[in-house]
Structures are given as structure tokens and as C-alpha cells.
Design a protein around this motif. Structure first.
Motif, short mmCIF file in Angstrom:
data_model
loop_
_atom_site.label_atom_id
_atom_site.label_comp_id
_atom_site.label_asym_id
_atom_site.label_seq_id
_atom_site.Cartn_x
_atom_site.Cartn_y
_atom_site.Cartn_z
N ALA A 45 -3.00 -3.87 2.63
CA ALA A 45 -2.28 -2.84 3.38
C ALA A 45 -1.12 -3.46 4.16
CB ALA A 45 -3.24 -2.12 4.34
N GLU A 46 -1.37 -4.64 4.74
CA GLU A 46 -0.33 -5.33 5.52
C GLU A 46 0.86 -5.68 4.63
OE1 GLU A 46 -1.77 -8.93 7.35
OE2 GLU A 46 0.20 -9.44 8.15
N ALA A 47 0.55 -6.18 3.43
CA ALA A 47 1.63 -6.55 2.51
C ALA A 47 2.42 -5.32 2.09
CB ALA A 47 1.05 -7.26 1.29
N CYS A 48 1.72 -4.22 1.80
CA CYS A 48 2.41 -2.99 1.40
C CYS A 48 3.34 -2.51 2.51
CB CYS A 48 1.42 -1.88 1.08
SG CYS A 48 0.60 -2.09 -0.51
N ARG A 49 2.86 -2.60 3.74
CA ARG A 49 3.66 -2.12 4.88
C ARG A 49 4.97 -2.90 5.03
NH1 ARG A 49 -1.08 -0.95 7.78
NH2 ARG A 49 -1.22 -3.13 8.38
N SER A 50 5.04 -4.09 4.49
CA SER A 50 6.26 -4.90 4.66
C SER A 50 7.32 -4.57 3.61
CB SER A 50 5.90 -6.38 4.56
OG SER A 50 5.73 -6.75 3.20
N VAL A 51 6.97 -3.71 2.67
CA VAL A 51 7.91 -3.41 1.58
C VAL A 51 8.93 -2.37 2.04
CG1 VAL A 51 8.15 -2.45 -0.75
CG2 VAL A 51 6.20 -3.92 -0.20
N ALA A 52 10.19 -2.73 1.99
CA ALA A 52 11.31 -1.80 2.17
C ALA A 52 11.04 -0.83 3.32
CB ALA A 52 11.57 -1.06 0.87
N SER A 53 11.22 0.46 3.06
CA SER A 53 11.10 1.46 4.11
C SER A 53 10.05 2.49 3.73
CB SER A 53 12.44 2.19 4.28
OG SER A 53 12.78 2.79 3.05
N HIS A 54 9.66 3.31 4.70
CA HIS A 54 8.65 4.33 4.46
C HIS A 54 9.05 5.23 3.28
CE1 HIS A 54 5.38 7.11 5.58
NE2 HIS A 54 6.22 8.03 5.16
N GLN A 55 10.32 5.65 3.29
CA GLN A 55 10.78 6.55 2.23
C GLN A 55 10.57 5.91 0.86
OE1 GLN A 55 12.33 5.82 5.03
NE2 GLN A 55 13.83 7.36 5.65
N LEU A 56 10.95 4.65 0.75
CA LEU A 56 10.85 3.99 -0.54
C LEU A 56 9.39 3.82 -0.96
CD1 LEU A 56 13.29 1.98 -2.10
CD2 LEU A 56 11.13 0.75 -2.06
N ARG A 57 8.53 3.59 0.02
CA ARG A 57 7.11 3.38 -0.31
C ARG A 57 6.42 4.66 -0.77
NH1 ARG A 57 7.41 0.04 4.52
NH2 ARG A 57 6.42 1.70 5.74
N THR A 58 7.04 5.80 -0.60
CA THR A 58 6.45 7.01 -1.16
C THR A 58 6.67 7.06 -2.67
OG1 THR A 58 8.43 8.32 -0.82
CG2 THR A 58 6.83 8.36 0.94
N ALA B 218 10.04 -12.52 -5.16
CA ALA B 218 10.02 -12.02 -3.78
C ALA B 218 9.07 -10.84 -3.60
CB ALA B 218 11.44 -11.59 -3.38
N GLY B 219 8.39 -10.43 -4.67
CA GLY B 219 7.52 -9.25 -4.58
C GLY B 219 6.55 -9.35 -3.41
N ASP B 220 6.63 -8.39 -2.49
CA ASP B 220 5.88 -8.52 -1.24
C ASP B 220 4.37 -8.39 -1.41
OD1 ASP B 220 7.75 -8.98 0.93
OD2 ASP B 220 8.58 -7.01 0.46
N THR B 221 3.92 -7.62 -2.39
CA THR B 221 2.47 -7.40 -2.50
C THR B 221 1.80 -8.41 -3.43
OG1 THR B 221 2.66 -5.85 -4.34
CG2 THR B 221 2.78 -4.92 -2.12
N ILE B 222 2.59 -9.20 -4.13
CA ILE B 222 2.01 -10.07 -5.16
C ILE B 222 1.12 -11.15 -4.57
CG2 ILE B 222 2.54 -11.67 -7.05
CD1 ILE B 222 5.04 -10.02 -7.62
N GLY B 223 1.53 -11.69 -3.42
CA GLY B 223 0.72 -12.72 -2.79
C GLY B 223 -0.68 -12.21 -2.47
N ALA B 224 -0.75 -11.01 -1.89
CA ALA B 224 -2.05 -10.43 -1.57
C ALA B 224 -2.85 -10.18 -2.85
CB ALA B 224 -1.86 -9.13 -0.79
N CYS B 225 -2.18 -9.66 -3.88
CA CYS B 225 -2.88 -9.37 -5.15
C CYS B 225 -3.45 -10.65 -5.77
CB CYS B 225 -1.93 -8.68 -6.13
SG CYS B 225 -1.48 -7.01 -5.63
N LEU B 226 -2.68 -11.72 -5.69
CA LEU B 226 -3.16 -13.00 -6.24
C LEU B 226 -4.31 -13.55 -5.40
CD1 LEU B 226 0.19 -14.75 -7.18
CD2 LEU B 226 -1.80 -14.59 -8.70
N ALA B 227 -4.15 -13.52 -4.09
CA ALA B 227 -5.18 -14.08 -3.22
C ALA B 227 -6.48 -13.29 -3.31
CB ALA B 227 -4.68 -14.10 -1.77
#
Lengths: 736, 298
Positions: free
Chosen positions: B102-115, B129-138
Motif C-alpha cells: 500500500a505504501e509503495a502504491c501511494r508513492s505513485v504519481a497522483s491520486h487521479q492517475l492511480r484511479t 523506476a517502477g514504484d511498486t516493483i520493489g514491494a512486489c519482489l520483496a
């Protein structure tokens, strides 16, 4: 006592803008409209040998393709007509086949749809012969540098000199001397609304351009000049404008829209034409804030009195003149700060390069000058072990002080009071040794350091150095016994700053009528007379004085029972004079605003990131016509300056832009802006300002960056002579 | 099929298959000219810039399994390909059991884009640079893929081949990503250094996940993934191993951070220089390791 002036009335355009009903140029739709696209050169320096538009012309849906040979008088420019409307061969102007920067325009396509126009643009064949690219103004100044204009003997197109007192004696009498090399970056205006417009023939067959600009009558004049038509054949109208900041002072789509309407009408095609630039087109298509290279040396005696200041300024003018010489004039005056210095030498230069042209941007040379001047003051304070506010106060411009150009400021100098108000608010105290900087509370985290910095500045109000300056207003009073309605005709542009609301407030005040009884007809050359541009913090001042004059005369006629009572008035401010070519002696301006700013910053010493914690901005605005709008201007200017100081990094390499989008060129988001901005609005009346008002739209911008750098120094012990203070630059500074 | 004529996008045909089989067959048949798409937040920008000119866009958002967000206390979490990041962030199970994601997702771009933007899309873009990839790998994510040969699984650990390059083949559609239950008592963090504080890609970013592991000399297993410092999202294996084999102290954390910095191969670009990136990997890794260690040992 004023009734309407001084109240935070709701803006006249607020509801339409909040509800999305305000019509901006890109929103305009007319029946049977055609669409235009521009072929940009997209190369920095070349000669166009051949343009073949035949494939584009044959594309179904294309109405016309225009090139240089179609422009009646292929030149334009605000200060000097050094730029072709369209670059290419076959033009009636010498060297108009030269491309000098990536945003030069080469061809226009008018088509049934935007999509067809886009496709047709890609079918235009252009043969370029590339020329060597000149990208550094310091190199461009040299005799051996390639020249942008074959008919000029140098790339230097502007030079001013100031010689006051004796610089040798000044340095001889100095106990400390501080020398600095400063560089200031390019900044993009990044207004919300990219350039757009519609052109058509109106009911009187005038070529009518509806566009966003800053000065309808100047747009009209430039269009008429390039089209070789009389002024009355051209009409310019401004609808809602999505920001300007100086970026709309020069032409973007104005002339090309008018040209297309003109040429199509000659073919019997009388259709409205629309163009909307993309963000990428906007970023390469309009000028930027100038990059400056500043070398300066200041001396001071042990008691903190500045004895000498020597400055060399080099401005990157880019490919065309735009307003560079005027910006340079201001920087030349501002680069020694709001201080009385007995011995001054300044040499300043504006230089052509193949970069995107430099031009007007909020502050107009002031921010660059202030950066160097205020850092020199801070470094002198450090060298003398003196408080930065204390040294400023000992040298500050006061009533009767002589400027570097050898003449006193106009009456109403409040710099000392503004400095004091800001310093006290920011926690400075006056002790036995004079002013003392507050000790900033340090955060608990070991990687965070906080500091506080201070800077001040002055900003001219109105056109400077002998530029013709005036402003017209017409007021029509309607009714029988009582005045039912007052119509104010004024050309002044509402670029988002709240000018139109201020006009109406000032008219209501001058007429003694309620706000609601005033109707404003604005920014249409068919109904209004020349107001000058919304720039140089001048519009409230100039419009207010013209409105007051017109109101007085209209009321007189009303008393004499004229119905309707109509009066037109031209306000002429006190004359200014240009720089003397040898000494710079001049009367540069008729009015100033005074500002001081304190910035508290937190530096992350592990990453180099900065967070601005608090900004205190004290501004003498003379009289706040609408205090809420004044506060909006202060906060807006501080945010824009914070972008300039910390984040915005416009990169050009060999005349090409590396930051052509808002994902590569970042402006502050809501999370990046200063955490807190405190506006301190001071009202020391300007003796010649309307209701005492001074212009104020630019001045809060000026001291921000030097105050920020001073705060970072206070936190970390490091000076930064270049910005933006991106984390990488900060960290490098901290580790060196 | 609808033809899009928006002037700023190259022309393409939009295809909405009825089934996974049909989608896979179409994508395989039009290898090289057809692309599946989800939120389109990255794809459309690249198409507008002319960097990608697919002839067909295959919309897979309505296909079986792509819309589900399901947590099973026995087996873990499954996030469908069409589930937007804001849905992931809002899920109580994700927040409780996989807060790092959830933390990684929240760092992606803006709220509008995350919809619009999706976790699966972020993974399949394979941006370093994919923000959620680190969490997905870990979190040991595994992709559920439907290809011409039917369904199969692709563990993320071997998925990334280069910038924008993955093990996916023509005809492959990622229908969801699955995460096993995270190790008991784990804690994690995502530290992202951007040029601004909202919406920019990272200059560098560090994901750390740690969990008690009595079988290791350190008693704790650390996962460290670095973003924007190599052609692919980079697992700092050497640093992980170093930390596993000795007691965790501020010195060993500092040494692991140094190893992470040494392992990365960043480039100079508009967001930052290679030199700055290397030193930031070290600083941020040390900070992230310390923060997570302190979470585990309050």
C-alpha cells in the motif's frame, strides 16, 4: 477614508472561473471553423534552402499552406523587429531564411480539422543547411564567435554602463572586499493555459484575433506591422487569460492567425481559424526568463558601510531581442540592491545565442540582480562578523538617497520601514550591537538542519528609462436624475491577477458609486484605448490614475447635465530618462515598491533536499486596493520564486531543449510549496499612486532566492552561487 | 473495432476480446504490432510521444480474473490485472497484511492517475523506476499469465530482463499477481527520493522488507530492492547476504548499505547523475534498514 478601495470584495470573474464557465481562447468554438498548425524548425541554427509544400497542399481537407513568401512584411519584435514571422526563402526581408532557435516558425497549415493539419505538417519538406550553434553568451560575445545576424558586427545587442564616484577610491577605502561569480537559471512561465486563439473577419471586416496576451494595442500594432495593414484593419480581443507572468508580452499565435485570415480572405475563404498549442509547443514557442552570468566585487568599511560595487552582467538573450534590452536595463539598476553606494561601476551586456529567447518574466531582471546583490551583502556581513539585517540597514536607500544612476528616488521611500517590519516579524531583535538574527530551533533528527535568511529588494512600477508611458480610460455615466450605471472602458488585461476587479473598485471609489453599478468593457481594441501592458507591476497604478482622471471629468460633465456623461482621460506619469551612455546617469523610474523577506528552511544533509518551513514577506503596497488579492499575489510570487530557487531546472544543450514537457521540467506541486507564507501588507502611500497604491505583483518574487540561499547558509555554512538548489547541487555543496 | 483519430495519438485499432483464449490468440497472431493494455497511463503517453506505435491495442480489463482483489488467510493475496492502485490502497486486508505494498502504491504519481494505473501494469512496464516493483519482489510476487499454451505462473524474481523487457511472450496476458502470506512479524518500508514530493519518478528508491528468521546468524532476513539505479529493478543480493550472516548492528547496516551502493549501476539522466544516485542508494538503504530494524525491535 475609502469605501470600496481597501475591501476584499469577491472578484468579478470568480464565479465563472470556479464553475468552469469562463471562456479561454482554447474554449472558443465558432461555426465553420478551420484549424491551424505550425511547423516549427526544431533545430537551433540553420539556413532554409528550400521548402516544398506541394504534398501538404494536395492532402484532402487542407485549405492552405503559408510560408515566408506569404508574409507581407516578414518581421516583428517588441523592441526591435529582428524576428521573421516565418523563416524561409523568398521573403522580402534579408536573412529571413535563417533559423535561429528551435521555436522559429517555418510554415502554417490551415485545414478542415486539427488532425488533417497535423498530418499535412508532416508532409512539408524542408531542406536545412545547419550552421554552427552558439549556446553560451560568454562565448558568443567574443569576436571570433559565429554571428546569428550576418548584418550585425557582434552578437552583443545591448550594453549599459554605470559610473558613479570613483571605484578605485571605493576599494581603497574598503576594509573587506568580497568577490562573487553568480549564475542564474532559465525559467519557464508554465502558465496553465498554453497559447491559443481564434481569428476571423468581424462585422466591419476587421481582421479580428481573439487571444491571450498582455497588451491588446501592442498585439494590434505588431500584427499590422507584419501584415503591412493600417491599425484600424486589425482588432484584438482578450477573453479569459490563463496566466501570463510576462510570457505573453511577445507574439506567439497573434500574427500567424491574422496572416492566415488575411491570406484566406484574399482567396475568398472567410472562415474562422483556430489554433491551440500543445504544452510542448508552448515550451519551445515562447521566451523564458534570462539566464544571467554575473561577476561582482564589493567593498565595505569596518563599520559596515559599502564603499564600492563593481558588477559585470551578461544576459543570455537567446535568438531574438524580445524585451532583453529592457530587462537588462532593470537588472543593471537592481544589481547593486536597495542600497546607497558611493562608488559604482556596472557594465551589462545582452547577447544573442541560439537558445530560446530570454524575455519578460515576473521581476524583469530584478530577481537576477537581487540574487547577486543580496548574496554580496550577506558575504560582506559574514566577513565583518555583522548581522545581515544590520549591514543592510546601515546602507539602505532612504528618502533622498542617490541611486547608482546618480539621481534620488521618487518621494515615498519606505525601504527602511519595510526592512524593520520584516525583521521584527521574523524574530530579529535590536540589541546593543544592533540587529541580531534569531536562533532557529533545530529538529531532533540528526540529518535535518534549519536556518533562517533575510533579503530585501525594490522594484520599479511602470515603464523605465524613458520608455513612453501612459494609460487611457473612458467612463460613461448613464441615468437621468441619479447615475444608474457607469461604464468603464479600459484595455488593461486580466491575466489572473485580479486587475479587472481592482479597476472596478477604483472606479466605484472615484465615482462614489456602489461596486455593483460599474460595468467594465475591457481588452478590446474596438472599444478601448491604449493602456500599456500588464507588466512592470504597473497596471493598478496606471489604470487607477487614468480611472481617477476619467471619473473626475465624467462627474463634472454629469454635473453640467450631459446625458450620458462621457469622459476620456490619458494619465501621463512623471517623465523618466534613459541611461547616459557613458555614466548611466538617468531618472530611471517614477515609482517603486519596497519588499523584504525572511525564509526559514530545513536542509536534509543526507539527501540535499530542502523544505521551506516559513516565509515572511513584507511589502509596501502603498494602498491595498483589494487586500485578499494582494495576499494572493504575495503567496503566488513566493511559490513561483520557490520553484525558481529550488526545483525548476530548464536544461538546454547545444540549442536544444532537454525539458520540453512538464514531466521533465517540474514546477512545484502542493506538497513542494513553502509550508507557510505570512504576508505583511504595509501601506505607506505613494504620493502619486492612485489612493496611494504602488504596484506589487512582482516585488515579493525578488528577495526569495537570496533569502533562501542565506537560510541554507545559516543552516549548513555553505554558500551557493548558482541555483536551482536541487538536492544534488546542495549535497555537492555540503560535501565540498 | 473503433479507429481513434485523436490528432495527438497515432492511429490504432482498439480490440476488446471476449475471452482470454481469444485475446491470447489475437496477440500471438499480431506479434509485434498488438499490445495488451490496462490503465494506459504509461502507454498513451509513450504513444503520444511516438515512442510506441502499436497497430492494435487489446483491452484485457474485463477478462476473467482481472477485476478481482482477493485475500485468503491461508494462501495470500491476489490482485487482478485491472485493479487500480487506489483500490489496492483502500483494501483493509492489504493495509493490514501487506502495508508495504500500500505504501509503495501511494508513492505513485497522483491520486487521479492511480484511479487508472494498476500494479500489474506497473510490473509489466518493467521500468527500473517502477514504484511498486520493489514491494512486489520483496513480497515474492508471482504473476498469473495466460498464454497461447494456457495458464502458467511467472515468479517475479526472474521476470525482468531489461528496461521494458520481460519474460512475457507474444500472446501472454498477465491476469493477476499473487502474493503468498508475508513472513510472520515482518516490517517494511519504501523510501523514494524524487525531484519533487508528488508525482515524479524516483531519482532513486529503496524497498526494504525484514522478518525474524531464527535459522540465520543475524536472526533476521532482510530483502533489499533498489529502483532507478540499474537496467532492471535491482535486488541487492550481496547486501542481503551480508546482513544475514552477522549480528545486526549500526556498523553492519552501514556496511550493507555500502554494498548496496557498490552493487548498483546507475546512469546520468535528467533526474540525477550516476554519482549522486550511488551515494543516495547508500544513504537511503542505511536509513531504510535502520527504520525497519527499529520497527522490529521497538
Amino acid at each position: 477614508m475609502t469605501l470600496t478601495v481597501g475591501q476584499s470584495l469577491i472578484r468579478v470573474d470568480a464565479e465563472a472561473k470556479v464553475k468552469g464557465k469562463a471562456v479561454y481562447p482554447g474554449d472558443i468554438e465558432m461555426p465553420d471553423m478551420a484549424y491551424m498548425k505550425i511547423l516549427f524548425a526544431n533545430r537551433p541554427h540553420a539556413i532554409i534552402q528550400r521548402i516544398d509544400v506541394s504534398r501538404a497542399e494536395q492532402l484532402p481537407g487542407v485549405l492552405a499552406v503559408f510560408t515566408a513568401k506569404d508574409v507581407p512584411n516578414n518581421e516583428y519584435g517588441l523592441i526591435s523587429p529582428d524576428q521573421p514571422v516565418l523563416c524561409g526563402p523568398g521573403s522580402n526581408k534579408a536573412h529571413a531564411d535563417h533559423v535561429r532557435f528551435i521555436g522559429d516558425q517555418v510554415a502554417l497549415v490551415v485545414a478542415e480539422s486539427e488532425a488533417i493539419a497535423v498530418q499535412a505538417i508532416s508532409l512539408i519538406d524542408v531542406d536545412y543547411a545547419d550552421l554552427p550553434v552558439v549556446s553560451d553568451p560568454r562565448e558568443a560575445m567574443k569576436v571570433q564567435s559565429p554571428r546569428l545576424f550576418p548584418d550585425r558586427d557582434s552578437n552583443v545587442f545591448g550594453h549599459y554602463r554605470i559610473r558613479k564616484g570613483s571605484i578605485e577610491n571605493g576599494f581603497k577605502n574598503a576594509d573587506v572586499i568580497v568577490e562573487g561569480y553568480y549564475q542564474t537559471p532559465v525559467q519557464e512561465h508554465a502558465y496553465l493555459q498554453p497559447e491559443a486563439g481564434v481569428s476571423y473577419l468581424d462585422e466591419e471586416d476587421r481582421i479580428t484575433v481573439v487571444v491571450a496576451g498582455q497588451w491588446v494595442h501592442e498585439d494590434q500594432e505588431q500584427i499590422a506591422h507584419a501584415l503591412g495593414l493600417p491599425l484600424e484593419k486589425i482588432r484584438v480581443i482578450y477573453p479569459a487569460i490563463g496566466g501570463a507572468f510576462g510570457g505573453r508580452e511577445d507574439m506567439s499565435v497573434q500574427i500567424v492567425l491574422a496572416l492566415a485570415t488575411y491570406r484566406l480572405s484574399q482567396k475568398g475563404i472567410r472562415r474562422p481559424i483556430k489554433i491551440v498549442w500543445s504544452r510542448e509547443e508552448s515550451i519551445i514557442g515562447h521566451h523564458k526568463r534570462h539566464a544571467y552570468y554575473i561577476h561582482t566585487r564589493w567593498g565595505a568599511s569596518r563599520d559596515g558601510k559599502i564603499t564600492a560595487a563593481e558588477v559585470e552582467l551578461i544576459a543570455d538573450g537567446g535568438a531574438y531581442m524580445y524585451t532583453s534590452t529592457k530587462v537588462l536595463g532593470n537588472a543593471t539598476l537592481m544589481c547593486t540592491g536597495p542600497y546607497e553606494i558611493p562608488n559604482v561601476n556596472v557594465d551589462s551586456y545582452a547577447v544573442y545565442t541560439n537558445n530560446i529567447p530570454g524575455g519578460a518574466f515576473r521581476g524583469f531582471g530584478g530577481p537576477q540582480g537581487a540574487f547577486a546583490a543580496e548574496l554580496q551583502m550577506d558575504k560582506l556581513a559574514e566577513a565583518l562578523d555583522m548581522d545581515p539585517v544590520e549591514i543592510r540597514e546601515r546602507n539602505i536607500l532612504r528618502e533622498g538617497s542617490l541611486l547608482s544612476v546618480g539621481t534620488p528616488l521618487p518621494k515615498g521611500v519606505s525601504m527602511d520601514k519595510v526592512l524593520e517590519a520584516c525583521a521584527l516579524k521574523a524574530g530579529w531583535v535590536r540589541g546593543a550591537r544592533g540587529w541580531q538574527r534569531p536562533v532557529v530551533n533545530q529538529p531532533e533528527q540528526a540529518n535535518k538542519k534549519r536556518g533562517i535568511g533575510f533579503a530585501c529588494a525594490f522594484k520599479n512600477v511602470g515603464f523605465s528609462f524613458g520608455a513612453p508611458e501612459n494609460c487611457w480610460a473612458t467612463i460613461e455615466l448613464r441615468g437621468k436624475e441619479e447615475i444608474d450605471q457607469a461604464i468603464l472602458y479600459h484595455a488593461g488585461a486580466e491575466v489572473g491577477q485580479g486587475a479587472h476587479t481592482a479597476f472596478i473598485q477604483m472606479a466605484a471609489e472615484a465615482l462614489g458609486l456602489p461596486f455593483e453599478k460599474i460595468v467594465l468593457v475591457a481588452s478590446d481594441t474596438a472599444y478601448t484605448r491604449n493602456s500599456g501592458s500588464v507588466s512592470a507591476s504597473r497596471m493598478t497604478f496606471m489604470a487607477g490614475n487614468s480611472i481617477r482622471g476619467a471619473a473626475a471629468q465624467a462627474l463634472e460633465k454629469w454635473k453640467n447635465e450631459e446625458r450620458p456623461a462621457v469622459a476620456t482621460y490619458q494619465y501621463l506619469p512623471p517623465r523618466t530618462t534613459p541611461y547616459d551612455p557613458e555614466t548611466g546617469k538617468s531618472e530611471p523610474n517614477f515609482s517603486y515598491g519596497y519588499v523584504a523577506e525572511a525564509v526559514e528552511v530545513e536542509v536534509d544533509v543526507e539527501t540535499g533536499q530542502l523544505q521551506v518551513i516559513n516565509v515572511i514577506c513584507a511589502d509596501d503596497v502603498g494602498k491595498a486596493v483589494n487586500p485578499q488579492q494582494v495576499q494572493g499575489q504575495i503567496e503566488g510570487a513566493v511559490v513561483q520564486a520557490a520553484g525558481y530557487g529550488i526545483l525548476e531546472n530548464f536544461l538546454q544543450k547545444d540549442g536544444l531543449s532537454l525539458t520540453k514537457t512538464l514531466s521533465t521540467y517540474l514546477i512545484p506541486t502542493v506538497l513542494d510549496v513553502p509550508t507557510r507564507v505570512e504576508s505583511v501588507i504595509l501601506e505607506y502611500p505613494d504620493p502619486i499612486g492612485p489612493f496611494g497604491a504602488r504596484g506589487m505583483g512582482e516585488m515579493p518574487y525578488l528577495p526569495f532566492v537570496p533569502a533562501l540561499v542565506s537560510a541554507v547558509h545559516n543552516a549548513s555554512g555553505c554558500w551557493f552561487d548558482q541555483f536551482p538548489l536541487i538536492p544534488e547541487r546542495v549535497l555537492e555543496g555540503l560535501s565540498s | 473495432m473503433v479507429t481513434d483519430t485523436h490528432p495527438t495519438l497515432p492511429e490504432f485499432d482498439y480490440f476488446r476480446p471476449e475471452s482470454l483464449q481469444e485475446a491470447s490468440a489475437f496477440l500471438a497472431q499480431h506479434a509485434g504490432e498488438a499490445r495488451p493494455f490496462l490503465g494506459g497511463t504509461d502507454l498513451f503517453v509513450r504513444m503520444r510521444d511516438g515512442a510506441l506505435v502499436p497497430r492494435y491495442l487489446v483491452d484485457v480489463k474485463h477478462l476473467e480474473g482481472t477485476d478481482e482483489l482477493r485475500f485468503d488467510p491461508q494462501h495470500g493475496l491476489t490482485i487482478g490485472a485491472a485493479v487500480c492502485m487506489n483500490r489496492v490502497i483502500a483494501s483493509p486486508e492489504v493495509r493490514r497484511v501487506y502495508p508495504l505494498l500500500a505504501e509503495a502504491c501511494r508513492s505513485v504519481a497522483s491520486h487521479q492517475l492511480r484511479t487508472r494505473a494498476t500494479v500489474v501494469g506497473n510490473v509489466c512496464n518493467a521500468s527500473p523506476a517502477g514504484d511498486t516493483i520493489g514491494a512486489c519482489l520483496a513480497l515474492d510476487g508471482v504473476l498469473n499469465v495466460h498464454g497461447t499454451g494456457g495458464p502458467r505462473q511467472e515468479p517475479l524474481s526472474a521476470f525482468f530482463l531489461g528496461p521494458g523487457k520481460t519474460k512475457l511472450q507474444p500472446g501472454d496476458i498477465v491476469t493477476s499477481i499473487h502474493f503468498p502470506l508475508p513472513p510472520l512479524g515482518c516490517a517494511g518500508t519504501y523510501l523514494k527520493l524524487g525531484r519533487n514530493r508528488l508525482s515524479d519518478l524516483s531519482i532513486v528508491a529503496v524497498t526494504v522488507l525484514a522478518a525474524p528468521d531464527p535459522g540465520l546468524p543475524s536472526g533476521c532476513r532482510f530483502r533489499i530492492v533498489l529502483a532507478s539505479v540499474a537496467p532492471v529493478p535491482l535486488v541487492a543480493a550481496q547486501a542481503e547476504e551480508y546482513l544475514a550472516n552477522r549480528p545486526v548492528t549500526s556498523d553492519s547496516i552501514a556496511e550493507a548499505a555500502r554494498l548496496a551502493g557498490a552493487a548498483c549501476k546507475p546512469i546520468d539522466d535528467i533526474r540525477g547523475s550516476a554519482r549522486y544516485r550511488k551515494s543516495m542508494v547508500k544513504n537511503l538503504t542505511e536509513k531504510a534498514l535502520t527504520a525497519v530494524w527499529n520497527q522490529l525491535h521497538p
